[in-house]
Scaffold this motif. Structure first.
Motif, PDB file in Angstrom:
ATOM      1  N   ILE A  29     -86.135  31.846 -78.640  1.00  0.00           N
ATOM      2  CA  ILE A  29     -85.819  33.079 -78.040  1.00  0.00           C
ATOM      3  C   ILE A  29     -85.177  33.038 -76.542  1.00  0.00           C
ATOM      4  O   ILE A  29     -84.116  33.680 -76.215  1.00  0.00           O
ATOM      5  N   HIS A  30     -85.629  32.028 -75.910  1.00  0.00           N
ATOM      6  CA  HIS A  30     -85.249  31.902 -74.585  1.00  0.00           C
ATOM      7  C   HIS A  30     -85.464  30.293 -74.219  1.00  0.00           C
ATOM      8  O   HIS A  30     -86.438  29.593 -74.822  1.00  0.00           O
ATOM      9  N   SER A  31     -85.185  29.985 -72.991  1.00  0.00           N
ATOM     10  CA  SER A  31     -85.345  28.592 -72.458  1.00  0.00           C
ATOM     11  C   SER A  31     -86.862  28.423 -72.226  1.00  0.00           C
ATOM     12  O   SER A  31     -87.276  29.338 -71.526  1.00  0.00           O
ATOM     13  N   GLY A  32     -87.371  27.124 -72.520  1.00  0.00           N
ATOM     14  CA  GLY A  32     -88.650  26.865 -72.037  1.00  0.00           C
ATOM     15  C   GLY A  32     -89.123  25.599 -72.742  1.00  0.00           C
ATOM     16  O   GLY A  32     -88.086  24.668 -72.802  1.00  0.00           O
ATOM     17  N   THR A  33     -90.355  25.206 -72.676  1.00  0.00           N
ATOM     18  CA  THR A  33     -90.824  24.076 -73.186  1.00  0.00           C
ATOM     19  C   THR A  33     -91.893  24.238 -74.400  1.00  0.00           C
ATOM     20  O   THR A  33     -92.697  25.116 -74.397  1.00  0.00           O
TER      21      THR A  33
END
Length: 358
Positions: free
Chosen positions: A263-267
Motif C-alpha cells: 500500500i505504501h513504501s516501507g520495510t
C-alpha cells in the motif's frame, strides 16, 4: 361730647321725706300726678332735629362685633319703654313723677363717633358700579362674562386634548422607533449569522478542497492492496467465526493467486506462517504504522526488505481460519502492542485518510 337735654324735674313733695331728705341731702321725687302748670304731657323721642348740633367732624359709628349698634337701638327702645311704663305706673299708683335723664348714647354704642383722625379710608370701599346700568346691560355683562368663562374652559379643554394627543403620538412614535430599532437589530443579527455561516461554509469548502488536494497527493503515494475485489467483512463485525468475537480487519474477496501490492513504501518486518492468519506478511511504514496481510497463498518478500508503493508482496489465498479465498487486511497504530485492541484501527477509515476509497 353732646348729650340729650334733661327731662323736667318733678315737683317736690314735702310730705314724702326719707332719712336723706330729713338730713338735708337729696329730696325725694316721684310721679304723684301732673301739675297744673306743666301743660299737656307727650312722649319724647330724641331725633336729629331735637338733639343739639354737634360741632366738628363726625362720622357714622362703625359696628364693632356686629352687635353694638343693635345694642344701642335696644337700649333706646328700652329707655322709651321705661318712660312709658313709669308714666303708666304713676297714673295708677299716684306717686309723684321722677326726673329721667337720657344717657349719653355715645357711651353705650351711639351711632355717632367723633374721631378726628384721618387714618381710615374716606367713602365706601365698594364702587357703585351699577348706578345707571339697566337690567339689559347687566344681563349682557353677565352673558359676556359667561361666554368668556366658557371660552376659557373650551380653550383649556382643547389644550388638554392637544397635550393628550401629543403624548399619544409621541408614544406611538417611540414605539415605532423601538420596533424599527428591534427589526434593524434582528436583521443585523441575521445578517451576521448568515455571514458567519457563509464564512464557515466557505472555510469548510476551502478545507475540504485542501484535504482533497492533500489526499490526491497521498493517493499518488498510496494504493489499494488488490485491484479487483469484493468487500465481504468489515471492521468490528460480530460473529462466531472470529476468536475475538468480532472481525478485526477488512476482507477483500478475490480469486486465489490475485497479486497483493504494498500500500505504501516501507520495510518488511515479518513474513511467514501465523496460525489462524495463515501465511502473513507485515509491512511497517516510516511512521511506525503496521499493515498486516493475512491468508496468503504465497509470500514474495523477506524480512528486512524495503518495498515501494505498488510492489507485489504476495498472492491472495485461503490459508488459516477462512471460509474462502480473500485478503484479510489489518492496520495497527504504532506505539501500542501490535496485537492489542487499542492498537487496531479500522482499515477502511485509515485507507480513506490516505486518499483511498475501498
Amino acid at each position: 361730647m353732646a348729650s340729650n337735654p334733661a327731662a323736667p324735674e318733678a315737683p317736690f313733695m314735702p310730705s314724702q321725706r326719707n332719712s336723706e331728705t330729713e338730713a338735708g341731702k337729696i329730696p325725694t321725687f316721684g310721679f304723684a300726678g301732673r301739675r297744673a302748670d306743666e301743660g299737656p304731657w307727650e312722649e319724647w323721642n330724641p331725633t336729629a332735629d331735637s338733639t343739639r348740633p354737634v360741632r366738628g367732624r363726625h362720622r357714622v359709628g362703625k359696628q364693632r362685633g356686629g352687635g353694638l349698634a343693635r345694642s344701642s337701638t335696644v337700649l333706646g327702645v328700652g329707655v322709651i319703654a321705661a318712660v312709658g311704663g313709669a308714666g303708666m305706673a304713676t297714673a295708677q299708683t299716684g306717686k309723684p313723677p321722677v326726673s329721667i335723664s337720657m344717657p349719653d348714647l355715645a357711651s353705650v354704642g351711639s351711632p355717632f363717633t367723633y374721631d378726628d383722625s384721618d387714618d381710615e379710608p374716606q367713602g365706601s370701599p365698594t364702587a357703585l358700579s351699577t348706578v345707571g346700568v339697566t337690567a339689559e346691560e347687566t344681563q349682557q355683562g353677565a352673558d359676556d362674562a359667561g361666554e368668556a368663562l366658557l371660552s376659557r374652559i373650551i380653550l383649556q379643554a382643547e389644550q388638554q386634548k392637544d397635550q393628550a394627543e401629543a403624548k399619544v403620538q409621541q408614544a406611538a412614535q417611540d414605539a415605532a422607533a423601538r420596533k424599527a430599532a428591534a427589526e434593524a437589530a434582528k436583521v443585523k443579527r441575521e445578517a451576521a449569522v448568515k455571514a458567519a455561516a457563509e464564512k464557515k461554509k466557505a472555510a469548510e469548502a476551502a478545507e475540504a478542497k485542501r484535504e482533497a488536494a492533500r489526499l490526491a497527493e497521498l493517493a499518488k503515494e498510496y494504493t489499494l492492496p488488490v485491484s479487483s475485489y469484493v468487500i465481504t467483512s468489515t471492521y468490528g463485525q460480530a460473529g462466531a467465526l472470529w476468536s475475538s468475537g468480532y472481525h478485526t480487519g477488512l476482507d477483500f474477496a478475490a480469486p486465489t493467486g490475485t497479486p497483493i501490492k504494498a500500500i505504501h513504501s516501507g520495510t518488511i518486518t515479518e513474513a511467514g506462517w501465523s496460525g489462524s492468519y495463515g501465511y502473513r506478511t507485515i509491512l511497517t511504514l516510516d511512521d511506525g504504522t503496521e499493515l498486516w496481510f493475512a491468508h496468503q497463498s504465497s509470500i514474495n518478500v523477506s524480512v528486512g526488505q524495503k518495498v515501494g508503493t505498488g510492489d507485489i508482496i504476495g498472492r491472495v489465498g485461503a490459508t488459516g481460519n477462512v471460509t474462502g479465498a480473500h485478503l484479510h487486511l489489518e492496520v495497527h497504530h504504532s506505539g501500542d502492542a501490535p496485537d492489542s485492541a487499542s492498537a487496531r484501527l479500522d482499515p477502511a477509515v485509515w485507507l480513506r485518510s490516505m486518499g483511498l476509497n475501498p
